[in-house]
Design a protein around this motif. Structure first.
Motif, mmCIF file in Angstrom:
data_model
loop_
_atom_site.group_PDB
_atom_site.id
_atom_site.type_symbol
_atom_site.label_atom_id
_atom_site.label_comp_id
_atom_site.label_asym_id
_atom_site.label_seq_id
_atom_site.Cartn_x
_atom_site.Cartn_y
_atom_site.Cartn_z
ATOM 1 N N CYS A 33 31.431 3.646 76.135
ATOM 2 C CA CYS A 33 31.838 4.707 75.212
ATOM 3 C C CYS A 33 30.755 5.762 75.063
ATOM 4 O O CYS A 33 30.993 6.839 74.546
ATOM 5 C CB CYS A 33 32.164 4.121 73.839
ATOM 6 S SG CYS A 33 30.712 3.471 72.988
ATOM 7 N N CYS A 52 27.814 2.569 68.933
ATOM 8 C CA CYS A 52 28.619 1.481 69.492
ATOM 9 C C CYS A 52 28.213 0.135 68.922
ATOM 10 O O CYS A 52 27.036 -0.201 68.895
ATOM 11 C CB CYS A 52 28.459 1.476 71.015
ATOM 12 S SG CYS A 52 29.387 0.152 71.784
ATOM 13 N N ALA A 87 30.074 -2.599 69.965
ATOM 14 C CA ALA A 87 30.473 -3.525 71.024
ATOM 15 C C ALA A 87 29.378 -3.541 72.086
ATOM 16 O O ALA A 87 28.333 -2.938 71.911
ATOM 17 C CB ALA A 87 31.799 -3.053 71.615
ATOM 18 N N CYS A 114 29.056 -2.101 75.018
ATOM 19 C CA CYS A 114 29.309 -1.148 76.087
ATOM 20 C C CYS A 114 28.048 -0.971 76.929
ATOM 21 O O CYS A 114 26.944 -0.960 76.407
ATOM 22 C CB CYS A 114 29.712 0.206 75.515
ATOM 23 S SG CYS A 114 31.388 0.230 74.923
ATOM 24 N N ASN A 170 26.144 1.256 77.918
ATOM 25 C CA ASN A 170 25.843 2.667 77.713
ATOM 26 C C ASN A 170 24.495 3.084 78.293
ATOM 27 O O ASN A 170 24.191 4.256 78.373
ATOM 28 C CB ASN A 170 25.836 2.983 76.215
ATOM 29 C CG ASN A 170 27.249 2.968 75.641
ATOM 30 O OD1 ASN A 170 28.214 3.173 76.366
ATOM 31 N ND2 ASN A 170 27.359 2.706 74.364
ATOM 32 N N HIS A 187 37.317 1.996 68.284
ATOM 33 C CA HIS A 187 36.174 1.342 68.917
ATOM 34 C C HIS A 187 34.932 1.457 68.031
ATOM 35 O O HIS A 187 34.122 0.534 67.953
ATOM 36 C CB HIS A 187 35.923 1.985 70.285
ATOM 37 C CG HIS A 187 34.777 1.397 71.036
ATOM 38 N ND1 HIS A 187 34.832 0.162 71.637
ATOM 39 C CD2 HIS A 187 33.535 1.863 71.275
ATOM 40 C CE1 HIS A 187 33.682 -0.102 72.228
ATOM 41 N NE2 HIS A 187 32.863 0.917 72.022
HETATM 42 ZN ZN LIG Z 1 31.055 1.195 72.846
#
Ligand SMILES: [Zn+2]
Length: 1059
Positions: free
Chosen positions: A32, A37, A39, A41, A43, A151
């Motif tokens: 994302c 965030c 979660a 992710c 990133n 999210h």
């Molecule tokens: Zn995320």
């Protein structure tokens, strides 16, 4: 992972519909790129949206395609581009717009990311039966927005922007926390202060509306499809090249400059001429086009007569040269459109133009660009203003291209407007440094003084106690990027020479915002009255400036030289810690060398004995340095180095640039000493990085000139009885030295100017992109050369510092901390820097011309003696001559035949008047004949001219020269040349502009517009004197440059590049 099928209905560029079925894999994990965030992710691999935005904004397909320029405002934060929108831009808008979007996504200065929504299991929506592509794409973007909101657990409101009113109605109340609104609502609610974005929105939406109602009558031939063009180029039927419009005959004459290997038509070794706008077929100056040759019977020649600006539209009956390959444009491979400055027509014209619509034709400042049609409701308010415009399209049904306005610069003719115009026309973007960027900077304040970091002290060679380090610069210099040291090593057999350069790359991390901004600028820009720095002041004037008495980080080169032969025994490169003992200026250093009485400020407080001892030590060091530099110079001279540049440049300083008030008439040897040491450091660093990275080092070469460019020089010299040998740099330098007329020093100087004009520019390149025999620097006579010694104001030097650091690490066995740029990337960077340097030179030249025009504009040429000056003829043309005016350092055309066909007749007393008669051009002179006799003007004759301003509403003003006598100018009251300097000229113009701007401010109470732009562009306005001094320093390291310019305006003198 889930496998599914995705069906796309694409439209090809020629409108054919294509159905594509793709296998499509869906994942649960799609990054994302949000710093919020929660979660897992992945990133880490990309740019992450800052947490600062108050919301995230998701543009739909239409907004991304049509309003990308608004999303490019750096003020906008938290922008999420969906994969759906990006792919649609790629398919519907073509490569240019798509590349623009991609570079926006890559640029860390913009807070925006790409979300691969179509791979995310929970945001992907398969297309429903019967659903239109538009509806489906809108739904995809909407569900991407919803996904973000969910999210991030509702931590950020998400706004989808769309111009589709049905979508607003359908989705706006579906989910709380996800808003769907129009751009206009978005800007009004979230960015009410961002006036420029509101205006741009109005301008773009109007242009889009107008586009719907285009006429259908064809004005131009259709362009051929891409496949046909490609095949044609391959077979040799068509020719590919860049369109170059002749500035002085913009509507009539353009040339296709061919691009080497891409053309199969090897029979052609010249440019291709394109006559008239129909044959040009909507191509704009700078576009890469494909041309088809016309039958030989239709070939034409280029026009060789002088023309006055763009005023005359030339046709076939003018004197022409040999017919040359002539063609017509059949297709355009790449548009190279940029931002253009235009002027709105006066009211009378707009009324006749646009009775029924709001469309008007605006006139670009650059004469090579056609008029542009824009839609606006401000035509009245903006008449006589300069406005920035972008082109949108040029259909075959439209006589002129369509565009939209981007922002208003101000009233034409005002100093600020004109300076901004010069910057924009040269693609120079120099906004104030952003806050985010300044946050990267180290702090040095009275409360928090900067100190040497112990970690750094441990890894650097500490020269603070072992070496006497000093700098020699122009008086008042703030950014000291180079210092020197020299000492005798124990035993007396070995001398150690040191060059210590500001360690800029220690403070500027590769890829940081500061680094990106510096790379974008590539150089500090010097205009006639101001400069725009490449780096923020805390670096350029403070922590990277090697000031006296303070600890500084440096990058050093230390040579151990045999004390007798001065041969190099050993070279050491590395990071050091220095403290400069003396900050000398040139005059002071020269005075010490000459044994004159001189006060060194650093020693002022000391007792007599200590003072004498230190002075002796310093003088000794300066003497040794001079001795070494003489030797180095002699070595290069034997190799064929051209004295030419130095002489030319020094002459410039005396008169053309009129800086004589600031530096002594006689150039000081110490200038050359410092320059020689810098050239030496640059050369040895070039060797080091080239040897370490044979395929990817940044060097600078100066290609030998093409012999045919020397024709004018050789012919002109011959007219005066001199022979010039151009076979090698050494032969050229020697023969120029001999071509001296004891009666007239200007002869030698003009010959050197011609030689300089025949040269090509020195250029940066990557070693892997060039054969080794092309590394040679012709002007300096060195096999390898680069730029290392001015990292504060040249980005190339920063690149070289990083390469040198990598080379040192490599030697130590440590791997590079970061992968080096590949040859391809480095070559791209070299081209970028070359372009920016060209733009910087061009802007400097234009700003000087601007100041000259503003200066003469205030004077009445009929009565003011300052408008009358001596001029020297340096070239002969069919209907006149080109002259050089030493007093003001300007060049221009003087006509011997006017538009009525009359010729110039010289009376007994030398005075001139127009009469009917004929004109005859010879190699070294031009003659006019009329009933009362014959008059002759020869090369190198001194004549008297009157200077006046030729005003232009839409373009820049120009200077006009009239001959008033064929005799040299006898000034009534001899003025000391020092007082008539460019410096004074600049000051006077600035003073007048400030008065005018005060008056304007009083008026401005009515309309407080434009002040933002004005602030933005006035970055550092005051240091006139400084920038002139700075140029002197730059000139000390000059090399040759060509300028190719002719006709009106000053050419070569002002635009030598740095070595
Ligand atoms: Zn995320």
């Amino acid at each position: 992972m889930i496998k599914t099928e995705k069906i796309l209905h694409l439209k090809s560029s020629r409108g054919r519909k294509v159905r594509v079925v793709r296998e499509h894999y869906l994942r649960e994990q799609v990054p994302c790129y949000s710093s919020l965030c929660q979660a897992d992710c992945a990133n880490a691999s990309g740019k992450v949206l800052s947490g600062e935005a108050t919301h995230y904004v998701v543009p739909d397909v239409g907004v991304a395609a049509d309003y990308l320029e608004i999303l490019e405002f750096r003020e906008l934060q938290g922008v999420v581009f969906t994969q759906t929108a990006c792919q649609s831009v790629q398919h519907s808008k073509g490569r240019r717009q798509y590349n623009r979007l991609r570079s926006l996504l890559k640029d860390p200065r913009h807070d925006c990311v790409l979300f691969a929504n179509e791979f995310q299991e929970y945001s992907y929506c398969p297309r429903e039966k019967g659903e239109s592509q538009d509806k489906w794409q809108t739904r995809c973007v909407y569900y991407a927005a919803v996904w973000y909101h969910d999210h991030l657990a509702g931590m950020k409101p998400v706004v989808m922007i769309t111009e589709d009113q049905a979508a607003v109605a359908q989705y706006s109340s579906l989910n709380s926390g996800v808003y769907v609104i129009s751009i206009q609502d978005y800007l009004q609610n979230f960015w009410p202060e961002l006036q420029a974005a509101h205006e741009l929105y109005g301008s773009i939406s109007q242009a889009l509306q107008e586009k719907e109602s285009e006429s259908t009558e064809r004005e131009y031939a259709e362009h051929l499809p891409a496949e046909v063009l490609e095949a044609g180029i391959k077979s040799g039927r068509y020719i590919q090249g860049t369109l170059n419009v002749n500035r002085h005959r913009a509507q009539y004459e353009a040339f296709i400059r061919m691009e080497g290997s891409t053309n199969k038509n090897t029979a052609l070794n010249s440019d291709v001429l394109v006559c008239g706008s129909k044959n040009r077929n909507r191509a704009v100056h700078g576009d890469v086009v494909v041309v088809e040759l016309l039958p030989k019977s239709e070939w034409r020649g280029k026009i060789t007569a002088l023309t006055e600006g763009q005023a005359e539209e030339k046709t076939g009956e003018d004197p022409q040269s040999q017919p040359m390959p002539t063609g017509r444009v059949v297709g355009i491979l790449q548009r190279n459109w940029r931002d253009y400055v235009v002027t709105f027509p006066p009211r009378e014209e707009t009324q006749s133009q646009s009775r029924n619509s709001q469309r008007i034709l605006v006139m670009p400042w650059d004469q090579r660009i056609p008029k542009i049609r824009i839609s606006t409701q401000q035509a009245d308010a903006l008449q006589d203003h300069r406005v920035v415009v972008r082109l949108d399209s040029w259909e075959s049904t439209s006589l002129y291209p369509n565009g939209h306005s981007v922002r208003v610069l101000g009233r034409a003719g005002e100093l600020e407007t004109e300076v901004q115009t010069i910057l924009i026309e040269n693609c120079i973007h120099v906004p104030p440094f952003s806050e985010a960027q300044l946050r990267e900077m180290p702090v040095n304040s009275p409360e928090k003084p900067w100190r040497v970091d112990p970690g750094q002290a441990a890894v650097r060679r500490d020269l603070r106690n072992s070496h006497l380090v000093f700098s020699i610069d122009p008086r008042g210099c703030e950014d000291v990027d180079d210092t020197l040291s020299v000492r005798s090593l124990p035993g007396g057999e070995v001398l150690e020479l040191g060059v210590h350069i500001a360690d800029v790359t220690h403070f500027v991390t590769e890829g940081s915002l500061t680094d990106l901004e510096a790379r974008a600028r590539s150089t500090t820009y010097y205009l006639a009255d101001r400069r725009y720095d490449m780096l923020p002041a805390v670096l350029s004037a403070d922590l990277c400036s090697l000031l006296g008495g303070v600890d500084r980080y440096a990058m050093s080169v230390l040579w151990e030289l045999d004390a007798r032969t001065l041969a190099v025994n050993k070279v050491w490169y590395g990071r050091t810690l220095i403290r400069s003992s003396y900050q000398l200026h040139y005059e002071l250093a020269q005075a010490l060398l000459n044994g004159e009485e001189a006060e060194v400020p650093e020693l002022a407080q000391l007792g007599a004995e200590e003072k004498d001892a230190k002075l002796a030590q310093l003088t000794q060091a300066l003497e040794t340095l001079t001795h070494i530099a003489r030797h180095l110079r002699a070595q290069r001279d034997r190799g064929g180095a051209l004295e030419l540049e130095g002489v030319e440049v020094r002459a410039q300083l005396d008169e053309e640039r009129n800086i004589t008030a600031l530096v002594p008439r006689q150039p000081l040897e110490v200038h050359e000493t410092v320059a020689e040491c810098m050239i030496y450091a640059n050369h040895w660093v070039a060797r080091k990085i080239q040897e370490s990275f044979p395929q990817q080092a940044l060097l600078r070469h100066h290609p030998p000139p093409r012999q045919e460019f020397f024709c004018q020089l050789v012919d002109s010299a011959k007219a005066r009885g001199f022979s010039i040998d151009t076979r090698s740099n050494k032969a050229l330098a020697d023969s120029l030295d001999r071509a001296v007329d004891p009666q007239d020093p200007l002869v030698n100087r003009l010959l050197r100017v011609m030689a300089t004009q025949a040269m090509s520019n020195a250029l940066y390149f990557s070693t892997g992109a060039c054969a080794q025999d092309q590394y040679y620097h012709y002007g300096l006579a060195l096999d390898r050369y680069t730029h290392f010694t001015s990292p504060i104001r040249r980005y190339a030097d920063m690149v070289v510092h990083r390469l040198l650091t990598a080379a040192i690490n490599l030697e130590k066995g440590a791997g590079p901390s970061k992968a080096l740029a590949s040859n391809k990337d480095l070559e791209e960077m070299a081209q970028h820097i070359n372009n920016k340097n060209r733009a910087a030179q061009q802007a400097q030249r234009l700003s000087t011309e601007l100041f000259q025009c503003l200066y003469f504009k205030e004077k009445d040429p009929q009565t003011d003696q300052r408008c009358v000056a001596d001029a020297v003829i340096y070239a002969i043309r069919a209907n006149g001559v080109l002259v050089f005016v030493p007093q003001y350092g300007l060049k221009g055309a003087v006509y011997m035949r006017n538009r009525e066909g009359q010729v110039l007749n010289v009376g007994q007393d030398g005075s001139c008047e127009w009469q009917s008669g004929s004109i005859q051009r010879y190699l070294d002179h031009i003659s006019t004949s009329c009933s009362s006799g014959t008059s002759t003007f020869s090369l190198f004759d001194h004549i008297t001219v009157r200077i006046s301003v030729q005003p232009s509403r839409c373009h820049s003003d120009g200077l006009h020269l009239d001959v008033i006598s064929n005799k040299p100018h006898q000034s009534a009251e001899p003025r000391p040349p020092q007082q008539q300097g460019r410096c004074q000229l600049v000051q006077e113009v600035v003073r007048l502009a400030e008065e005018a701007s005060q008056q304007a401010q009083e008026k401005a109470a009515r309309g407080p517009k434009l002040s933002r732009e004005e602030r933005e562009f006035r970055q550092s306005k005051s240091p006139n004197l400084y920038s002139l001094l700075e140029e002197v320093r730059e000139l000390a390291l000059m090399d040759l440059s060509s300028c190719g310019g002719s006709g009106l305006g000053m050419a070569a003198q002002v635009c030598a590049t740095s070595a």
